[in-house]
Design a protein around this motif. Structure first.
Motif, PDB file in Angstrom:
ATOM      1  N   ALA A   1       2.269  -1.035  50.239  1.00  0.00           N
ATOM      2  CA  ALA A   1       2.821  -2.317  49.800  1.00  0.00           C
ATOM      3  C   ALA A   1       3.641  -2.185  48.528  1.00  0.00           C
ATOM      4  CB  ALA A   1       1.696  -3.325  49.574  1.00  0.00           C
ATOM      5  N   TRP A   2       3.689  -0.982  47.934  1.00  0.00           N
ATOM      6  CA  TRP A   2       4.410  -0.805  46.683  1.00  0.00           C
ATOM      7  C   TRP A   2       5.908  -0.691  46.917  1.00  0.00           C
ATOM      8  CZ3 TRP A   2       0.902  -2.148  43.552  1.00  0.00           C
ATOM      9  CH2 TRP A   2      -0.418  -1.691  43.679  1.00  0.00           C
ATOM     10  N   VAL A   3       6.690  -1.187  45.966  1.00  0.00           N
ATOM     11  CA  VAL A   3       8.139  -1.017  45.941  1.00  0.00           C
ATOM     12  C   VAL A   3       8.508  -0.471  44.565  1.00  0.00           C
ATOM     13  CG1 VAL A   3      10.396  -2.158  46.048  1.00  0.00           C
ATOM     14  CG2 VAL A   3       8.567  -2.862  47.607  1.00  0.00           C
ATOM     15  N   ALA A   4       9.340   0.573  44.558  1.00  0.00           N
ATOM     16  CA  ALA A   4       9.778   1.180  43.305  1.00  0.00           C
ATOM     17  C   ALA A   4      11.249   0.869  43.074  1.00  0.00           C
ATOM     18  CB  ALA A   4       9.557   2.689  43.343  1.00  0.00           C
ATOM     19  N   VAL A   5      11.597   0.475  41.849  1.00  0.00           N
ATOM     20  CA  VAL A   5      12.980   0.160  41.477  1.00  0.00           C
ATOM     21  C   VAL A   5      13.300   0.899  40.178  1.00  0.00           C
ATOM     22  CG1 VAL A   5      14.663  -1.637  40.951  1.00  0.00           C
ATOM     23  CG2 VAL A   5      12.757  -2.139  42.491  1.00  0.00           C
ATOM     24  N   THR A   6      14.395   1.666  40.156  1.00  0.00           N
ATOM     25  CA  THR A   6      14.761   2.386  38.943  1.00  0.00           C
ATOM     26  C   THR A   6      15.605   1.503  38.023  1.00  0.00           C
ATOM     27  OG1 THR A   6      16.820   3.320  39.827  1.00  0.00           O
ATOM     28  CG2 THR A   6      14.788   4.548  40.237  1.00  0.00           C
TER      29      THR A   6
ATOM     30  N   GLY B   1      19.733   4.704  33.300  1.00  0.00           N
ATOM     31  CA  GLY B   1      20.028   4.902  31.889  1.00  0.00           C
ATOM     32  C   GLY B   1      18.836   4.748  30.980  1.00  0.00           C
ATOM     33  N   HIS B   2      17.784   4.125  31.447  1.00  0.00           N
ATOM     34  CA  HIS B   2      16.594   3.888  30.639  1.00  0.00           C
ATOM     35  C   HIS B   2      15.446   4.828  31.000  1.00  0.00           C
ATOM     36  CE1 HIS B   2      17.934  -0.028  28.855  1.00  0.00           C
ATOM     37  NE2 HIS B   2      18.728   0.013  29.914  1.00  0.00           N
ATOM     38  N   GLY B   3      15.588   5.565  32.119  1.00  0.00           N
ATOM     39  CA  GLY B   3      14.515   6.449  32.545  1.00  0.00           C
ATOM     40  C   GLY B   3      13.256   5.711  32.940  1.00  0.00           C
ATOM     41  N   GLU B   4      13.408   4.479  33.443  1.00  0.00           N
ATOM     42  CA  GLU B   4      12.246   3.668  33.807  1.00  0.00           C
ATOM     43  C   GLU B   4      12.224   3.406  35.313  1.00  0.00           C
ATOM     44  OE1 GLU B   4      11.657   1.102  29.668  1.00  0.00           O
ATOM     45  OE2 GLU B   4      12.264   0.069  31.516  1.00  0.00           O
ATOM     46  N   VAL B   5      10.999   3.251  35.826  1.00  0.00           N
ATOM     47  CA  VAL B   5      10.787   2.866  37.221  1.00  0.00           C
ATOM     48  C   VAL B   5       9.775   1.727  37.241  1.00  0.00           C
ATOM     49  CG1 VAL B   5      10.111   3.615  39.523  1.00  0.00           C
ATOM     50  CG2 VAL B   5      11.174   5.258  37.958  1.00  0.00           C
ATOM     51  N   HIS B   6      10.160   0.608  37.842  1.00  0.00           N
ATOM     52  CA  HIS B   6       9.253  -0.524  38.014  1.00  0.00           C
ATOM     53  C   HIS B   6       8.512  -0.357  39.342  1.00  0.00           C
ATOM     54  CE1 HIS B   6      11.543  -2.578  34.831  1.00  0.00           C
ATOM     55  NE2 HIS B   6      12.602  -2.086  35.438  1.00  0.00           N
ATOM     56  N   ILE B   7       7.193  -0.453  39.317  1.00  0.00           N
ATOM     57  CA  ILE B   7       6.382  -0.432  40.535  1.00  0.00           C
ATOM     58  C   ILE B   7       5.880  -1.845  40.768  1.00  0.00           C
ATOM     59  CG2 ILE B   7       4.428   0.575  41.734  1.00  0.00           C
ATOM     60  CD1 ILE B   7       6.526   2.631  41.038  1.00  0.00           C
ATOM     61  N   VAL B   8       6.300  -2.443  41.874  1.00  0.00           N
ATOM     62  CA  VAL B   8       6.008  -3.845  42.175  1.00  0.00           C
ATOM     63  C   VAL B   8       5.155  -3.937  43.427  1.00  0.00           C
ATOM     64  CG1 VAL B   8       7.044  -6.078  42.779  1.00  0.00           C
ATOM     65  CG2 VAL B   8       8.160  -4.592  41.083  1.00  0.00           C
ATOM     66  N   ASP B   9       4.168  -4.812  43.395  1.00  0.00           N
ATOM     67  CA  ASP B   9       3.343  -5.104  44.566  1.00  0.00           C
ATOM     68  C   ASP B   9       4.099  -6.127  45.418  1.00  0.00           C
ATOM     69  OD1 ASP B   9       1.468  -5.953  46.452  1.00  0.00           O
ATOM     70  OD2 ASP B   9      -0.211  -5.817  45.046  1.00  0.00           O
ATOM     71  N   ALA B  10       4.566  -5.713  46.597  1.00  0.00           N
ATOM     72  CA  ALA B  10       5.379  -6.600  47.440  1.00  0.00           C
ATOM     73  C   ALA B  10       4.594  -7.810  47.918  1.00  0.00           C
ATOM     74  CB  ALA B  10       5.928  -5.823  48.641  1.00  0.00           C
ATOM     75  N   ARG B  11       3.275  -7.713  47.943  1.00  0.00           N
ATOM     76  CA  ARG B  11       2.462  -8.833  48.422  1.00  0.00           C
ATOM     77  C   ARG B  11       2.472  -9.997  47.431  1.00  0.00           C
ATOM     78  NH1 ARG B  11      -2.574  -4.891  49.213  1.00  0.00           N
ATOM     79  NH2 ARG B  11      -1.760  -4.397  47.121  1.00  0.00           N
ATOM     80  N   THR B  12       2.590  -9.701  46.154  1.00  0.00           N
ATOM     81  CA  THR B  12       2.504 -10.739  45.126  1.00  0.00           C
ATOM     82  C   THR B  12       3.765 -10.867  44.284  1.00  0.00           C
ATOM     83  OG1 THR B  12       1.598  -9.192  43.502  1.00  0.00           O
ATOM     84  CG2 THR B  12       0.024 -10.320  44.955  1.00  0.00           C
ATOM     85  N   GLY B  13       4.596  -9.834  44.275  1.00  0.00           N
ATOM     86  CA  GLY B  13       5.747  -9.817  43.388  1.00  0.00           C
ATOM     87  C   GLY B  13       5.418  -9.411  41.966  1.00  0.00           C
TER      88      GLY B  13
END
Length: 398
Positions: free
Chosen positions: A344-349, A352-364
């Protein structure tokens, strides 16, 4: 080894591949000195393995993020890498060549590889920006999508692999005409069908022996068109993003975007408005389809559930993001999105910041924000996998 989903994040500018557990971000591996092709992308193979191309060393890499050795194989291939695909078994692989850092097409080389024996061959087809799919696995058929003039060209894999040394030119075994503006390919292994996105709609053909039989075009149902196709093998659907609005890339904030979904079982098509700005690639989670939208007024992750209901998750701005009055491609930061059909995880880079957001698709909800030690300039590229998620059911590199 881990049972958790693993996230592969390629910083193709810095030359590093990060392998992280999801959602917590524990480092499970690292591959330094490798500049992966963002355009050819990652290709899912059985057993959680991944194929990709190192554009500096000229090698096809087979990675096993769940194994004891990350690099399972490295095989020389022709460059610059354009599109990567394999047969449903994951044995027979094809790589086409494209523009690279050149203004016009110049390379006509195509590489075929048998991943079981390690045998490989290079042949010459036609210079352009070719897409590729591989139909069947007992006697696979390589289908190359050409542009200007447009065509679907069918070659027997065995003939290409048996080609003489010296990159000889080859002629297709069979050919179908296609509009000149083809861009976007998908393959349905269940029915040996190939799909190609054009301005007219999605052209489709099925394998008939060593040839192709055309089938009716699937219309976009909109004045916009898709430039990207992706198969969801679990839900038996084709996906694209329809882009409309002004042709001038300087006016990209005015571009319209719709999520386009075609059910292969019912032949029914649905479209969902995503909003203005830059939307391109998408990712398939267990129960959701994920898109990122970049716009000067704010970026967001968009999660569509089975009912095509959109959940919108705001994303923090990027320094160096595309601006009004400039193009969304040159010298700017972007985002990559990744998901696994088994999670259920979604990763978004955050380029330029070297960051990755890990979001739970079930809840946002954002479950974690990972900070890497490379900047992920241009957004990098990412893939999320579990060992048994079935992502290899889509045998085209993404």
């Amino acid at each position: 080894m881990t049972a958790d989903p693993l996230l592969l994040v390629s910083d193709h500018v810095a030359g590093c591949v990060h392998v992280l557990t999801a959602p917590d971000g524990t480092e499970a591996g690292r591959l330094a000195g490798r500049h992966l092709s963002e355009h050819a992308g990652f290709l899912a193979l059985p057993g959680g393995r991944v194929a990709c191309v190192d554009e500096r060393r000229g090698e096809l890499l087979v990675l096993d993020p769940f194994g004891s050795d990350l690099v399972e194989a490295a095989i020389p291939v022709a460059l610059p890498a354009e599109h990567l695909a394999c047969d449903p078994s994951g044995r027979w692989l094809v790589l086409t060549t494209g523009l690279g850092r050149n203004g016009t097409p110049w390379s006509d080389l195509l590489t075929v590889v048998d991943l079981v024996t390690g045998d490989a061959a290079r042949v010459r087809t036609r210079a352009g920006e070719p897409g590729v799919t591989v139909l069947g696995h007992d006697d696979p058929l390589v289908v190359v999508r050409h542009r200007e003039p447009g065509a679907l060209a069918a070659h027997r894999f065995a003939d290409l692999l048996a080609a003489a040394p010296g990159c000889p030119p080859v002629r297709p075994h069979a050919q179908l005409p296609l509009p000149d503006d083809g861009h976007g390919d998908a393959h349905d292994p269940r029915h040996d069908r190939v799909f190609a996105a054009t301005g007219e709609g999605v052209h489709r053909a099925r394998r008939d022996g060593d040839a192709l039989t055309p089938e009716p075009v699937i219309p976009w149902g909109s004045p916009a068109r898709g430039w990207y196709l992706r198969l969801d093998p679990r839900r038996r659907t084709l996906w694209s993003t329809l882009r409309g609005g002004p042709a001038d890339p300087m006016r990209w904030p005015e571009w319209t975007n719709e999520a386009w979904c075609h059910d292969l079982g019912t032949d029914r098509t649905t479209r969902t408005d995503l909003g203005p700005g830059l939307v391109f690639r998408l990712a398939l989670a267990r129960d959701h389809t994920a898109f990122t939208r970049i716009h000067p007024d704010g970026d967001e992750l968009i999660l569509l559930d089975a009912a095509r209901t959109a959940r919108r998750v705001p994303l923090p701005a990027m320094d160096g993001a595309p601006r009004r009055g400039g193009t969304p491609w040159e010298g700017v930061q972007r985002r990559a999105v990744a998901a696994s059909p088994g999670a259920a995880w979604v990763a978004v880079t955050r380029g330029g910041h070297g960051e990755v957001h890990i979001v739970d698709a079930r809840t946002g909800d954002e479950a974690a924000r990972l900070k890497l030690d490379t900047p992920l300039n241009h957004g990098g590229h990412a893939m999320l996998r579990t060992r048994t998620d079935g992502a290899e059911g889509d045998p085209v590199g993404r």
